[in-house]
Design a protein around this motif. Structure first.
Motif, PDB file in Angstrom:
ATOM      1  N   GLY A   1      -0.747   4.207  10.860  1.00 41.65           N
ATOM      2  CA  GLY A   1      -1.187   5.296   9.908  1.00 41.65           C
ATOM      3  C   GLY A   1      -0.923   5.384   8.425  1.00 41.65           C
ATOM      4  N   ALA A   2       0.010   4.934   7.934  1.00 42.99           N
ATOM      5  CA  ALA A   2       0.265   4.837   6.564  1.00 42.99           C
ATOM      6  C   ALA A   2      -0.856   4.151   5.727  1.00 42.99           C
ATOM      7  CB  ALA A   2       1.745   4.302   6.182  1.00 42.99           C
ATOM      8  N   ARG A   3      -0.844   4.410   4.443  1.00 45.07           N
ATOM      9  CA  ARG A   3      -1.994   3.963   3.736  1.00 45.07           C
ATOM     10  C   ARG A   3      -1.131   3.502   2.384  1.00 45.07           C
ATOM     11  NH1 ARG A   3      -7.411   5.432   4.028  1.00 45.07           N
ATOM     12  NH2 ARG A   3      -7.582   5.143   1.875  1.00 45.07           N
ATOM     13  N   LEU A   4      -1.604   2.437   1.556  1.00 47.35           N
ATOM     14  CA  LEU A   4      -1.128   1.820   0.307  1.00 47.35           C
ATOM     15  C   LEU A   4      -2.201   1.271  -0.300  1.00 47.35           C
ATOM     16  CD1 LEU A   4       1.220   1.466  -1.454  1.00 47.35           C
ATOM     17  CD2 LEU A   4       1.528  -0.991  -0.335  1.00 47.35           C
ATOM     18  N   GLU A   5      -2.253   1.867  -1.672  1.00 47.22           N
ATOM     19  CA  GLU A   5      -3.348   1.174  -2.605  1.00 47.22           C
ATOM     20  C   GLU A   5      -2.445   0.579  -3.661  1.00 47.22           C
ATOM     21  OE1 GLU A   5      -6.460   3.407  -5.409  1.00 47.22           O
ATOM     22  OE2 GLU A   5      -6.449   4.249  -3.263  1.00 47.22           O
ATOM     23  N   VAL A   6      -2.997  -0.855  -3.750  1.00 47.35           N
ATOM     24  CA  VAL A   6      -2.375  -1.726  -4.947  1.00 47.35           C
ATOM     25  C   VAL A   6      -3.563  -1.975  -5.936  1.00 47.35           C
ATOM     26  CG1 VAL A   6      -1.296  -3.800  -5.269  1.00 47.35           C
ATOM     27  CG2 VAL A   6      -0.893  -2.488  -3.144  1.00 47.35           C
ATOM     28  N   PRO A   7      -3.143  -1.587  -7.003  1.00 45.60           N
ATOM     29  CA  PRO A   7      -4.170  -1.642  -8.075  1.00 45.60           C
ATOM     30  C   PRO A   7      -4.336  -3.196  -8.515  1.00 45.60           C
ATOM     31  CG  PRO A   7      -2.613  -0.082  -8.815  1.00 45.60           C
ATOM     32  CD  PRO A   7      -2.204  -0.540  -7.471  1.00 45.60           C
ATOM     33  N   LEU A   8      -5.174  -4.061  -8.563  1.00 46.97           N
ATOM     34  CA  LEU A   8      -5.356  -5.321  -8.881  1.00 46.97           C
ATOM     35  C   LEU A   8      -5.048  -5.518 -10.377  1.00 46.97           C
ATOM     36  CD1 LEU A   8      -8.200  -6.842  -6.768  1.00 46.97           C
ATOM     37  CD2 LEU A   8      -5.545  -6.785  -6.462  1.00 46.97           C
ATOM     38  N   THR A   9      -4.290  -6.335 -11.031  1.00 49.41           N
ATOM     39  CA  THR A   9      -4.225  -6.340 -12.221  1.00 49.41           C
ATOM     40  C   THR A   9      -4.296  -8.048 -12.763  1.00 49.41           C
ATOM     41  OG1 THR A   9      -1.800  -7.237 -11.932  1.00 49.41           O
ATOM     42  CG2 THR A   9      -2.162  -5.090 -12.694  1.00 49.41           C
ATOM     43  N   THR A  10      -5.164  -8.802 -11.810  1.00 52.07           N
ATOM     44  CA  THR A  10      -5.649  -9.833 -12.093  1.00 52.07           C
ATOM     45  C   THR A  10      -7.160 -10.033 -11.391  1.00 52.07           C
ATOM     46  OG1 THR A  10      -4.778 -11.006  -9.906  1.00 52.07           O
ATOM     47  CG2 THR A  10      -3.488 -11.014 -12.046  1.00 52.07           C
ATOM     48  N   PRO A  11      -7.775 -11.237 -11.706  1.00 49.50           N
ATOM     49  CA  PRO A  11      -9.245 -11.143 -11.067  1.00 49.50           C
ATOM     50  C   PRO A  11      -9.565 -11.447  -9.688  1.00 49.50           C
ATOM     51  CG  PRO A  11      -9.066 -12.643 -12.982  1.00 49.50           C
ATOM     52  CD  PRO A  11      -7.659 -12.068 -12.866  1.00 49.50           C
TER      53      PRO A  11
END
Length: 85
Positions: free
Chosen positions: A43-53
């Motif tokens: 049930g956990a969530r994680l958002e990882v911002p992309l720093t590459t294309p």
């Protein structure tokens, strides 16, 4: 290896590159790369911002879900510049 807990039930080991303000002790590398070992409780969530294309994720065990696709163990998904999540 630095470990961060960016959201409830989520843990990320920063093996290379950076996640938020946390940087890996490795570097600088010849090719800029971020390598995270992520563990999520059910049930956990994680958002990882992309720093590459582009980026990819691989599910080692268990299952997971992106914004558009369900993944089972031993499946990978590629993310591109189109804003995949």
């Amino acid at each position: 290896v630095p470990v961060v807990a960016p959201s409830p039930g989520a843990r990320a080991r920063v093996l290379a590159g950076a996640f938020g303000e946390t940087r890996s002790p490795l570097g600088p590398l010849l090719t800029p790369v971020t390598l995270l070992d992520v563990s999520l409780e059910p049930g956990a969530r994680l958002e990882v911002p992309l720093t590459t294309p582009s980026a990819f994720a691989f599910v080692l065990a268990g299952s997971g879900r992106t914004a558009s696709e369900a993944l089972a163990a031993h499946q990978a998904i590629a993310f591109g510049p189109a804003g995949d999540q």
